[in-house]
Every structure is written in structure tokens, then in C-alpha cells.
Scaffold this motif. Structure first.
Motif, PDB file in Angstrom:
ATOM      1  N   GLN A 140       4.832  -8.605  -4.485  1.00  0.00           N
ATOM      2  CA  GLN A 140       6.265  -8.569  -4.710  1.00  0.00           C
ATOM      3  C   GLN A 140       6.748  -7.137  -4.626  1.00  0.00           C
ATOM      4  N   ALA A 141       7.569  -6.876  -3.638  1.00  0.00           N
ATOM      5  CA  ALA A 141       8.168  -5.559  -3.463  1.00  0.00           C
ATOM      6  C   ALA A 141       9.475  -5.501  -4.258  1.00  0.00           C
ATOM      7  N   GLY A 166      13.047  -5.722  -5.414  1.00  0.00           N
ATOM      8  CA  GLY A 166      14.207  -6.409  -4.872  1.00  0.00           C
ATOM      9  C   GLY A 166      13.895  -7.588  -3.977  1.00  0.00           C
ATOM     10  N   LYS A 167      12.623  -7.931  -3.869  1.00  0.00           N
ATOM     11  CA  LYS A 167      12.236  -9.043  -3.005  1.00  0.00           C
ATOM     12  C   LYS A 167      11.501 -10.114  -3.785  1.00  0.00           C
ATOM     13  N   GLN A 168      11.411 -11.305  -3.185  1.00  0.00           N
ATOM     14  CA  GLN A 168      10.674 -12.386  -3.824  1.00  0.00           C
ATOM     15  C   GLN A 168       9.175 -12.191  -3.629  1.00  0.00           C
ATOM     16  N   ARG A 169       8.419 -12.800  -4.522  1.00  0.00           N
ATOM     17  CA  ARG A 169       6.970 -12.769  -4.381  1.00  0.00           C
ATOM     18  C   ARG A 169       6.590 -13.539  -3.122  1.00  0.00           C
ATOM     19  N   GLU A 170       5.649 -12.987  -2.357  1.00  0.00           N
ATOM     20  CA  GLU A 170       5.247 -13.621  -1.108  1.00  0.00           C
ATOM     21  C   GLU A 170       3.732 -13.724  -1.010  1.00  0.00           C
ATOM     22  N   GLU A 183       5.588  -0.463   4.188  1.00  0.00           N
ATOM     23  CA  GLU A 183       6.134  -1.788   3.821  1.00  0.00           C
ATOM     24  C   GLU A 183       5.120  -2.667   3.082  1.00  0.00           C
ATOM     25  N   ALA A 233       3.974  -2.668  -2.907  1.00  0.00           N
ATOM     26  CA  ALA A 233       4.364  -3.811  -3.733  1.00  0.00           C
ATOM     27  C   ALA A 233       3.430  -3.894  -4.932  1.00  0.00           C
TER      28      ALA A 233
END
Length: 118
Positions: free
Chosen positions: A39-40, A42-46, A88, A91
């Protein structure tokens, strides 16, 4: 109570590599699938990668060819090797495990920070 503890995160330069580990501890349990997610800010866990108890693996397109997931069933441990790291990839990386005891459930580790500098 089964717990997962991750280790191996840190600060790495772009192009470098990292190996994350995650060990499960507790009593009287077995593990089916294990996986790594991230999870970065501001982003959702992926999903990053998963590995079944028999060794079948699955990778996110973003890490295919750079990432290897493996496990040691005797030690209830899963590993994630990431090469050619990119900014990128920065995370918090979380380990997950599908636990089988009297009933089945998924547990998560506390997360380990991976920061890739450019």
C-alpha cells in the motif's frame, strides 16, 4: 492466536534489490495460501504476489519478471525477492496467510516499509 511478523524492509536505491521475510507463529495451525500486498501513500492496498501451499505462484503485472515469491512450509515462512526496484515500488508491504485451525481465516502482518530512492 497465529501471528505474522515481517522483516527485511528498508531504504534502497533504484535498481537495487530487497528480500522480505514473513514468519507465522502460533500453535496447532496450518497455512494454505500466503501472499504479499503493498500500500503506497494515498492508494489502496494491492496484490504483489501469492503462493499456494503446493507452490503455484501468481504475480501482479507491475512486478512480473522482477519479483520472486517463495515459501518454506516447514518454517511457516514466506519470502519476497524484488529486483530492479523502482521508486514506484515504495510502499508498506504486508504479508498475508490463510490459516487453517478449527476454522479458516486470513491474517495480516503489521507491514514493513520499503522506500526506493531515485
Amino acid at each position: 492466536q497465529v501471528q505474522l511478523v515481517e522483516s527485511g524492509g528498508g531504504l534502497v536505491q533504484a535498481g537495487g534489490s530487497l528480500r522480505l521475510s514473513c514468519a507465522a507463529s502460533g500453535s496447532r495451525f496450518s497455512i494454505e495460501d500466503m501472499g504479499w500486498y503493498r500500500q503506497a501513500p494515498g492508494k489502496q492496498r494491492e496484490l504483489v504476489a501469492t503462493i499456494a501451499i503446493g507452490g503455484r505462484t501468481n504475480y501482479a503485472d507491475s512486478v512480473k519478471g522482477r519479483c520472486t515469491i517463495s515459501r518454506d512450509n516447514a518454517k511457516n515462512t514466506v519470502f519476497l525477492q524484488i529486483a530492479s526496484l523502482k521508486p514506484e515500488d515504495t510502499a508498506v508491504y504486508y504479508c498475508s496467510a490463510f490459516i487453517v485451525q478449527t476454522y479458516k481465516y486470513t491474517i495480516w502482518g503489521q507491514g514493513t516499509q520499503v522506500t526506493v530512492s531515485s
